[in-house]
Design a protein around this motif. Structure first.
Motif: not given
Lengths: 215, 215
Positions: A102, A104-105, A108-109, A112, B100-102, B105, B203
């Protein structure tokens, strides 16, 4: 204009409901900018957002009403105005505690920065990840967290760690100068009067989805 | 009891507000069970949840009111009852699109099963991850998604992919038997009358936090 909202309790209440909707306005206006749209009518905005035109006019009137008769809203102006009200017209430094999936996610979002946030570092207690980078951002040892946030004027700490660890870190953050915590741990955190906490519970969403599916 | 809520519009409205709070009740009751607490008074529950006792009594009365005078609520009964109302008293199969990362997670998110959800597979278009496993769950090619969800009676698809891809996949899912989409892409998805969408915008939380920090 924004200050007028605070003049009495009723206004403040109205404002709270709008504030909840503002990030959504900001997202849609950002998409319109990406598509090269310069002006939009309240009914046009209402259509893409799936709300009524009168709701749009009512909401936007509350922070100044920038629409012009027969011309609509200037998308860029409105976008900037929403950013100003949300205080994202300047960059806030964020660190992420927890360099797992999470973390990482989040790191890399995309976009931002565009929304007023700059992730400056991650923190973890796992020796294997300390010293590495995630999305170009350094991962430091958790022991350095409180000194780092004070030295670097970090305003927000995102916690992407289990709940026991989150409570422990939140306790340590009480004595720092940070202003907010974005908490992803499966518990509601309450820290201190000086630190605002936004609890993000992913399981709440899936439960709500499940309820609505069966309605 | 739950069906009574639907008997007129006013009841339905009351219910919607409570439904929003139910996942939170569920979370706190789960924590109490973990701590071995068998009974709790409305004021005890109010205290840990940071709301008023009358709010608790009002909410819980709406779905049956299981408290007993001088004895309080049976935590396990209440927990089970909340699960029933949220329809998480049986397991829903989920697949995750985007390894991917999310996606990782979510797949590794603790306690999902306990909350009525079973992640059965992930899907991706990256040849490098297809054929691997994430948290013990297989990653399949995205082309197999629609056939897989129908063949395996999957009810929920979680989208942890960028917005253009999310729109494309949502379009393909229209013709399947799934009932819900949990969308993490940075756009609001609208699919069809048969498919409920819950949009999760990370966000939005950080913007709301930012606003509250400056209040």
């Amino acid at each position: 204009m924004a200050d007028n909202r605070m003049k009495d309790n009723k206004d403040k209440e109205i404002s709270r409901a709008i504030i909840k909707r503002l990030p959504r306005y900001y997202r849609y206006l950002g998409e319109l900018i990406d598509e090269g749209v310069e002006h939009i009518s309240s009914s046009g905005l209402a259509h893409i957002m799936g709300v009524t035109a009168s709701q749009i006019r009512q909401d936007l009137n509350n922070f100044g009403g920038f629409g012009q008769q027969g011309y609509g809203y200037n998308v860029k102006n409105l976008y900037d105005e929403v950013a100003k009200i949300l205080h994202i017209d300047r960059i806030h430094k964020i660190v992420i505690v927890g360099a797992g999936n999470l973390g990482h996610a989040l790191a890399q979002y995309a976009n931002f920065e565009r929304r007023g946030f700059d992730i400056v570092a991650l923190f973890d207690r796992d020796e294997k990840v300390i010293g590495t980078t995630v999305g170009g951002k350094p991962v430091y040892a958790i022991d350095e967290l409180t000194k780092f946030v004070n030295d670097n004027e970090v305003e927000i700490v995102a916690l992407t760690i289990p709940k026991e660890a989150a409570r422990e870190i939140a306790e340590k953050l009480k004595d720092t100068n940070i202003k907010g915590i974005l908490n992803f741990a499966h518990t509601d955190l309450h820290v201190s009067e000086n630190i605002t906490v936004e609890n993000v519970h992913l399981t709440d969403y899936i439960m709500r989805l499940c309820y609505k599916m069966h309605e």
